[in-house]
Enzyme design. Structure first.
Site, PDB file in Angstrom:
ATOM      1  N   GLU A 283      -9.060   5.248  37.420  1.00  0.00           N
ATOM      2  CA  GLU A 283      -7.640   5.777  38.181  1.00  0.00           C
ATOM      3  C   GLU A 283      -8.006   6.775  39.637  1.00  0.00           C
ATOM      4  OE1 GLU A 283      -3.959   8.400  36.334  1.00  0.00           O
ATOM      5  OE2 GLU A 283      -6.311   8.827  35.668  1.00  0.00           O
TER       6      GLU A 283
ATOM      7  N   HIS B  74      -8.549   9.884  41.153  1.00  0.00           N
ATOM      8  CA  HIS B  74      -8.902  11.278  40.914  1.00  0.00           C
ATOM      9  C   HIS B  74      -8.715  12.155  42.233  1.00  0.00           C
ATOM     10  CE1 HIS B  74      -8.879   9.906  36.946  1.00  0.00           C
ATOM     11  NE2 HIS B  74      -9.078  11.650  36.455  1.00  0.00           N
TER      12      HIS B  74
ATOM     13  N   ASP C 193     -11.868  10.104  34.176  1.00  0.00           N
ATOM     14  CA  ASP C 193     -10.823  10.211  32.856  1.00  0.00           C
ATOM     15  C   ASP C 193     -12.651  10.089  31.684  1.00  0.00           C
ATOM     16  OD1 ASP C 193      -9.284  11.402  33.653  1.00  0.00           O
ATOM     17  OD2 ASP C 193      -7.625   9.615  33.386  1.00  0.00           O
TER      18      ASP C 193
ATOM     19  N   HIS D  50      -7.784  10.211  28.780  1.00  0.00           N
ATOM     20  CA  HIS D  50      -6.403   9.989  30.575  1.00  0.00           C
ATOM     21  C   HIS D  50      -5.125  10.511  29.636  1.00  0.00           C
ATOM     22  CE1 HIS D  50      -4.394   7.316  32.683  1.00  0.00           C
ATOM     23  NE2 HIS D  50      -4.414   6.277  32.086  1.00  0.00           N
TER      24      HIS D  50
ATOM     25  N   GLU E 131      -1.763   9.227  29.515  1.00  0.00           N
ATOM     26  CA  GLU E 131      -0.994   7.957  29.648  1.00  0.00           C
ATOM     27  C   GLU E 131      -1.222   7.782  28.322  1.00  0.00           C
ATOM     28  OE1 GLU E 131      -2.014   9.037  32.562  1.00  0.00           O
ATOM     29  OE2 GLU E 131      -1.428   8.510  33.749  1.00  0.00           O
TER      30      GLU E 131
ATOM     31  N   HIS F 124      -4.435  16.889  36.774  1.00  0.00           N
ATOM     32  CA  HIS F 124      -4.670  15.335  37.180  1.00  0.00           C
ATOM     33  C   HIS F 124      -5.980  15.743  38.415  1.00  0.00           C
ATOM     34  CE1 HIS F 124      -5.653  11.208  37.762  1.00  0.00           C
ATOM     35  NE2 HIS F 124      -4.782  11.923  38.971  1.00  0.00           N
TER      36      HIS F 124
ATOM     37  N   GLU G  68     -10.413  19.355  35.287  1.00  0.00           N
ATOM     38  CA  GLU G  68     -11.294  17.917  34.983  1.00  0.00           C
ATOM     39  C   GLU G  68     -12.756  17.987  36.033  1.00  0.00           C
ATOM     40  OE1 GLU G  68      -9.068  13.568  34.324  1.00  0.00           O
ATOM     41  OE2 GLU G  68      -7.419  14.564  36.144  1.00  0.00           O
TER      42      GLU G  68
HETATM   43 ZN    ZN Z   1      -8.261  12.072  34.899  1.00  0.00          ZN
HETATM   44 MN    MN Z   2      -5.728  10.256  33.704  1.00  0.00          MN
END
Ligand code: ZN
Ligand code: MN
Length: 262
Positions: free
Chosen positions: A33, A35, A44, A119, A121, A174, A179
């Site tokens: 994904e 970032h 992630d 992650h 989701e 995010h 992170e």
């Molecule tokens: Zn992430």
């Molecule tokens: Mn994520």
């Protein structure tokens, strides 16, 4: 020191480790994904794996290969599906692969499994996979499973230290301070501090629209600024989070303790 990577063991060595009835297997779950411009697509997956490995070293555990694809990125928590590189699974696919590997771990004789989610989701689809596996295995199977999102172990004290001006909430984190700091700690060579965007935090309405409104999302894909990220805060969070997860695992899975907290 025992290896913490399941994939590096022979089946014979793996079977030997399983003779210890208290062995804990950890399954990291991530995503591919966007970032932002400064962090890699695999963030992630990399972080859930790094955290699982650090925890495994503290509890004499073993880490299974990471589920490196996750559920669809949502605009408010991952920027959404419109970014190149973001590569997601349908919810049912994630639930089924989760169910399948759990069923295999149970067949091997694993009794304690920790699903380490990195992650946002993924949560309910991992939960569904766990539930499908548990239903199929039946109540007589000794397998017990803990599922967690690693950031939930961040204490108020740590958050206060990392966000002296106030914490924006985990969804907006995010590709932001948490992170980026953790990546600076575990994978500094993959972080490009010079291209961290200087934008305002995303400001979403309290509803979702389909098809997604991509203009809600900052063009960089970063939902709140990562400017405050540092390797020092990454080290602090990594140590506190992994120690707290190890403590919870020891509490729940140690011999003589078979009751849930509640
Ligand atoms: Zn992430
Ligand atoms: Mn994520």
């Amino acid at each position: 020191m025992n290896s913490v990577l399941m994939s590096s063991l022979s089946w014979v060595a793996y079977q030997e480790r399983l003779q210890d009835g208290e062995l804990v297997l950890l399954l990291p779950c991530g995503a591919l994904e966007q970032h932002g411009p400064h962090l890699p697509l695999g963030t992630d997956a990399l972080l859930s794996d790094a955290i699982a490995q650090a925890v495994a070293a503290k509890v004499n555990g073993l880490v299974a290969p990471t589920l490196s694809y996750g559920y669809k990125s949502q605009p408010k928590s991952g920027g959404g599906q419109h970014f190149p590189g973001t590569t997601s699974l349908d919810g049912q696919s994630l639930s089924q692969i989760t169910r399948d590997v759990i069923r295999e771990f149970a067949r091997h004789g694993v009794k304690n499994l920790v699903v380490v989610d990195g992650h946002y989701e993924n949560q309910w689809f991992l939960t569904e996979g766990i539930d499908l596996a548990m239903r199929e295995l039946g109540a007589a199977n000794p397998l017990r499973i803990m599922r967690l999102e690693y950031w939930d172990f961040c204490t108020e004290e740590t958050l206060h230290h990392v966000f002296p001006e106030g914490f924006p909430g985990f969804a907006l984190e995010h590709a932001a301070v948490i992170e980026t700091s953790l990546m600076l700690h575990y994978f500094p060579q993959l972080v490009h501090l010079d291209v961290i965007p200087d934008e305002k935090s995303a400001d979403f309405p309290p509803y979702d629209l389909y098809p997604a409104c991509t203009h809600w999302v900052p063009p960089s894909g970063v939902l709140s600024s990562a400017k405050g990220a540092s390797a020092e805060n990454g080290a602090l969070m990594a140590e506190q989070i992994t120690a707290s997860i190890a403590k919870a695992i020891t509490y729940e899975f140690s011999k003589g303790h078979n009751k849930p907290l509640c």
